[in-house]
Design a protein around this motif. Structure first.
Motif, mmCIF file in Angstrom:
data_model
loop_
_atom_site.group_PDB
_atom_site.id
_atom_site.type_symbol
_atom_site.label_atom_id
_atom_site.label_comp_id
_atom_site.label_asym_id
_atom_site.label_seq_id
_atom_site.Cartn_x
_atom_site.Cartn_y
_atom_site.Cartn_z
ATOM 1 N N ILE A 259 2.975 10.534 9.713
ATOM 2 C CA ILE A 259 3.459 9.322 9.034
ATOM 3 C C ILE A 259 2.904 8.081 9.739
ATOM 4 C CG2 ILE A 259 5.608 9.128 10.381
ATOM 5 C CD1 ILE A 259 5.585 8.618 6.629
ATOM 6 N N GLU A 260 2.750 8.180 11.061
ATOM 7 C CA GLU A 260 2.189 7.032 11.801
ATOM 8 C C GLU A 260 0.739 6.778 11.368
ATOM 9 O OE1 GLU A 260 3.728 9.607 13.091
ATOM 10 O OE2 GLU A 260 5.560 8.759 13.953
ATOM 11 N N ALA A 261 0.021 7.830 11.030
ATOM 12 C CA ALA A 261 -1.360 7.660 10.548
ATOM 13 C C ALA A 261 -1.350 6.994 9.182
ATOM 14 C CB ALA A 261 -2.053 9.015 10.482
ATOM 15 N N PHE A 262 -0.415 7.402 8.336
ATOM 16 C CA PHE A 262 -0.323 6.783 7.003
ATOM 17 C C PHE A 262 0.021 5.301 7.129
ATOM 18 C CE2 PHE A 262 -0.820 9.681 3.424
ATOM 19 C CZ PHE A 262 -0.980 10.887 4.080
ATOM 20 N N GLU A 263 0.919 4.991 8.042
ATOM 21 C CA GLU A 263 1.263 3.569 8.248
ATOM 22 C C GLU A 263 0.023 2.790 8.704
ATOM 23 O OE1 GLU A 263 5.916 4.527 9.491
ATOM 24 O OE2 GLU A 263 4.360 4.255 11.014
ATOM 25 N N ALA A 264 -0.791 3.402 9.569
ATOM 26 C CA ALA A 264 -2.005 2.705 10.055
ATOM 27 C C ALA A 264 -3.030 2.565 8.927
ATOM 28 C CB ALA A 264 -2.600 3.481 11.224
ATOM 29 N N MET A 265 -3.062 3.526 8.007
ATOM 30 C CA MET A 265 -3.983 3.402 6.854
ATOM 31 C C MET A 265 -3.481 2.311 5.919
ATOM 32 S SD MET A 265 -5.371 7.204 5.801
ATOM 33 C CE MET A 265 -3.844 8.154 5.897
ATOM 34 N N VAL A 266 -2.185 2.248 5.713
ATOM 35 C CA VAL A 266 -1.627 1.199 4.842
ATOM 36 C C VAL A 266 -1.886 -0.185 5.461
ATOM 37 C CG1 VAL A 266 0.549 0.245 3.964
ATOM 38 C CG2 VAL A 266 0.092 2.705 3.782
ATOM 39 N N ASP B 41 -7.145 9.086 2.561
ATOM 40 C CA ASP B 41 -7.727 7.857 3.110
ATOM 41 C C ASP B 41 -6.959 6.659 2.563
ATOM 42 O OD1 ASP B 41 -10.662 8.077 0.944
ATOM 43 O OD2 ASP B 41 -8.626 7.367 0.542
ATOM 44 N N GLN B 42 -7.452 5.461 2.865
ATOM 45 C CA GLN B 42 -6.681 4.260 2.508
ATOM 46 C C GLN B 42 -6.484 4.138 0.995
ATOM 47 O OE1 GLN B 42 -8.297 0.722 4.257
ATOM 48 N NE2 GLN B 42 -8.193 1.524 6.350
ATOM 49 N N SER B 43 -7.388 4.749 0.229
ATOM 50 C CA SER B 43 -7.290 4.592 -1.242
ATOM 51 C C SER B 43 -6.048 5.282 -1.793
ATOM 52 C CB SER B 43 -8.547 5.183 -1.897
ATOM 53 O OG SER B 43 -8.578 6.589 -1.692
ATOM 54 N N VAL B 44 -5.481 6.230 -1.069
ATOM 55 C CA VAL B 44 -4.309 6.967 -1.584
ATOM 56 C C VAL B 44 -3.102 6.842 -0.651
ATOM 57 C CG1 VAL B 44 -5.729 8.641 -2.842
ATOM 58 C CG2 VAL B 44 -5.038 9.125 -0.473
ATOM 59 N N ALA B 45 -3.281 6.196 0.500
ATOM 60 C CA ALA B 45 -2.200 6.195 1.514
ATOM 61 C C ALA B 45 -0.883 5.669 0.952
ATOM 62 C CB ALA B 45 -2.637 5.385 2.723
ATOM 63 N N GLU B 46 -0.942 4.569 0.217
ATOM 64 C CA GLU B 46 0.302 3.988 -0.350
ATOM 65 C C GLU B 46 1.013 4.992 -1.263
ATOM 66 O OE1 GLU B 46 0.195 -0.640 0.031
ATOM 67 O OE2 GLU B 46 1.751 0.899 -0.149
ATOM 68 N N ASP B 47 0.207 5.748 -2.040
ATOM 69 C CA ASP B 47 0.823 6.670 -3.016
ATOM 70 C C ASP B 47 1.571 7.797 -2.316
ATOM 71 O OD1 ASP B 47 -0.539 5.103 -4.786
ATOM 72 O OD2 ASP B 47 -2.254 6.487 -4.954
ATOM 73 N N TYR B 48 1.063 8.202 -1.150
ATOM 74 C CA TYR B 48 1.618 9.419 -0.534
ATOM 75 C C TYR B 48 2.638 9.134 0.561
ATOM 76 C CZ TYR B 48 -1.626 12.534 -2.932
ATOM 77 O OH TYR B 48 -2.296 13.248 -3.891
ATOM 78 N N ILE B 49 2.595 7.937 1.138
ATOM 79 C CA ILE B 49 3.355 7.716 2.386
ATOM 80 C C ILE B 49 4.837 8.044 2.231
ATOM 81 C CG2 ILE B 49 3.756 5.244 1.943
ATOM 82 C CD1 ILE B 49 3.248 4.898 5.053
ATOM 83 N N SER B 50 5.385 7.763 1.056
ATOM 84 C CA SER B 50 6.835 8.019 0.901
ATOM 85 C C SER B 50 7.142 9.516 0.803
ATOM 86 C CB SER B 50 7.337 7.320 -0.379
ATOM 87 O OG SER B 50 6.612 7.865 -1.496
#
Ligand code: GZL
Length: 631
Positions: free
Chosen positions: A568-575, A618-627
């Motif tokens: 999740i920390e990686a997703f936050e950094a991608m967002v 990657d960053q193009s999908v990070a917002e969609d998946y982070i939750s």
């Protein structure tokens, strides 16, 4: 709800129609698998697309699927026989889908030619279990089958041991294998024979992988055969022809025959071994039980279904035929009793590890398992101490996530001497001698594929038209299997792309501080000239990002950063626009691990490997998946 009822009614009607007429329907021969056709409450229909129904192994698979289906009123299977024809198998799949199946089990006629069709079904949302012959890539739900390279190696190793240090003359029937499995078995066989040394290998080419072709070829090669010690054939079918020819030549006392498959049934491997006509057969496990097990998990939307289950093959000789038949026919007897597990965990070095530990502890409770976990703070010595304490404690199973790959032989021999089975979790070991069977199975990721995925993403998303791209590699701890294999997989794809080059590598030990240290040390001796950072895990990538920012270097602008784990920390950094890409390495393997423990204790034979299911983000999908992230 109406839609659901309509779908179910259609399925039942189709099924009843198929069972009543039992005729060729649109080129797809419906073979009612279950005699209890009046099954009430069938909630799921499983379509089985079988390559052909003439080979003993394939009929055995259908029998296993039938037997397992009989035990469960919720499912019904209908089978289509492709008769070995690719286009018919494609048509069969369309027909099965037309009948409204909920899941497809397929053993492809030809892996390459069915690959696109399998992907199409998988992408349509119908779960796909691929059996026996693995398609390339990962566009399916789960693969269940043998490791044919290992099957060939086991045969070669057995023959080398049979001949002893003086070696001998070995003849191998090596047609141009029409199947990948034949090629893999021959490859594994040859590697084991060459590794043993001192063996003269003569290859006899067959016109076909059949009993008659094998018979004719051996007779025709009488001059060679009468000077040989062993003949190797990589299937039961061919072996029968070899045995008949050796008998015809009157050489049964001199020439030993070894093969692969080890099927049950008249004139099959186990039968020929029992009769003393085959010296040994290396079994090709069928997997029908496992297929229905996982089909139920998938249909019930259970988490943790692995991506690959590589089934174990065994060397069957006259002395152990009874033991192997008992194993093959064994009914698992999980009496639900409390099982005591000693778990030697690497440590607490990363967010991934914390999520991994949490998953294991939670699943132990769910599976009624008494878990005793010891954290080793990344010390192998502490792991040895923990393992020896588990032996003294008399646990039922020992699970190890080894901090490094090597140095485990002695302590694992002590565990084996204590009669305690060992499961390797998350990471694997490299042993001096694999034949000692010091571990039962490996459950974890395909680290090589994770490394390949990272470099494929870089190749596809980061290009430069005016200079060679410089890569910094931040590695995990030295000697750990994820470190070694992620690096190997990355370099495999890198070698295909000359416009990239790893110009700096250093160990970061999978920790946040380790990642910072690698960047700090680099900047002490260089102006920043790195285009891409490949970090073996998120914690080191996040540490590197902090150090970059401290030095005025903009992450994802001045340097792209690709890491592994996808926490999740990686997703936050991608967002935040700092991390560029995260390759998933799933730590939530608790349910699979505890299922494996219960299977082991209930007497089931363990697969060689259970490989977890993983993606890339990657960053193009990070917002969609982070939750949706669970760790
Ligand atoms: C991978 C695991 C690695 C993770 C790191 O299965 O062993 O160790 O990638 C962890 O985060 O420290």
């Amino acid at each position: 709800m109406i839609g659901f009822i309509r779908k179910k009614w259609r399925q039942i009607c189709v099924l009843l129609a198929a069972l009543c007429i039992g005729t060729i329907v649109g080129g797809c021969h419906i073979i009612p698998i279950s005699d209890s056709s009046s099954k009430k409450g069938v909630s799921s229909i499983i379509g089985v697309s079988q390559a052909n129904m003439r080979e003993e192994w394939r009929m055995a698979l259908i029998d296993e699927l039938k037997a397992e289906t009989e035990k469960n009123d919720d499912i019904q299977i209908i089978t289509a026989d492709a008769t070995g024809i690719v286009n018919k198998q494609i048509q069969d799949i369309d027909n099965l889908i037309g009948y409204g199946i909920d899941l497809l089990i397929i053993s492809p006629c030809n892996e390459k030619k069915l690959q696109d069709k399998i992907k199409e079904v998988y992408d349509s949302g119908i779960p796909v279990i691929v059996m026996d012959r693995a398609v390339e890539g990962f566009d399916y739900t789960i693969y269940i089958g043998p490791d044919n390279e290992v099957i060939g190696q086991q045969a070669g190793t057995y023959i080398a041991e049979l001949l002893g240090e003086n070696g001998g003359n070995v003849v191998v029937l090596s047609s141009r294998p029409t199947s990948i499995q034949g090629a893999e078995r021959l490859s594994g066989f040859r590697s084991a024979i060459y590794e043993a040394g001192g063996i003269n290998l003569t290859e006899l080419s067959l016109v076909a992988e059949t009993k008659d072709a094998a018979y004719d070829t051996v007779l025709a090669a009488k001059g060679i055969v009468k000077n040989s010690d062993v003949i190797f054939a990589y299937s039961d079918n061919m072996a029968l022809g070899v045995c008949d020819a050796v008998r015809e030549l009157g050489l049964e006392d001199q020439v030993k025959v070894v093969d692969c498959d080890g099927f049950k049934g008249e004139d099959e491997g186990i039968d020929l071994v029992s009769e003393g006509r085959l010296k040994a057969t290396v079994s090709c496990p069928i997997g029908g039980k496992e297929a229905i097990d996982y089909a139920l998990s998938i249909l019930n939307h259970e988490s943790g279904v692995p991506k690959q289950v590589i089934l174990r093959s065994n060397v069957i000789v006259k002395e152990n035929v009874a033991e192997n038949l008992a194993r093959i026919n064994a009914k698992s007897n999980d009496d639900g009793r409390k099982i005591k597990v000693g778990y030697s965990q690497v440590g607490q070095e990363s967010n991934w590890r914390l999520a991994n530990t949490k998953s294991i502890e939670e699943s132990a409770a769910d599976f009624n398992i008494d878990l005793h976990m010891e954290n080793a703070d990344q010390s192998q010595e502490k792991q040895f101490e923990a393992i020896r304490s588990f032996i003294k404690e008399g646990v039922d199973v020992i699970v190890v996530s080894p901090v490094v790959e090597t140095g485990w032989d002695e302590v694992l021999r002590e565990v084996k001497a204590a009669g305690i089975p060992v499961i390797m979790s998350d990471r694997n070991v490299r042993l001096e001698n694999n034949e000692e069977n010091l571990t039962t199975t490996y459950l974890g990721a395909d680290f090589m594929e994770e490394g390949r995925r990272a470099m494929r993403w870089i190749r596809d998303n980061i290009q430069s038209d005016d200079h060679e791209m410089k890569i910094m590699e931040i590695m995990g701890n030295e000697g750990a299997s994820p470190t070694e294999e992620r690096g190997k997989g990355f370099r495999e794809i890198l070698a295909e792309n000359t416009s990239y080059n790893i110009t700096y590598s250093d160990y970061g030990d999978f920790t946040f501080e380790g990642g910072k240290k690698v960047v700090r040390e680099y900047l002490k001796r260089h102006e920043w000239d790195i285009d891409i950072i490949f970090s073996h895990n998120d914690d080191m990538a996040l540490g590197a990002i902090e150090e970059l920012k401290k030095n005025g270097i903009k992450p994802d602008e001045d340097v792209k950063i690709v890491s592994v784990d996808a926490t999740i920390e990686a997703f936050e950094a991608m967002v935040r626009g700092e991390l560029s890409c995260a390759v998933e390495c799933n730590p939530i393997i608790g349910p699979q691990l505890m299922k494996a423990v219960r299977d082991l204790i209930s007497g089931k034979q363990m697969p060689f490997r259970i490989i977890t299911d993983e993606k890339i983000y990657d960053q193009s999908v990070a917002e969609d998946y982070i939750s949706k992230r669970r760790y």
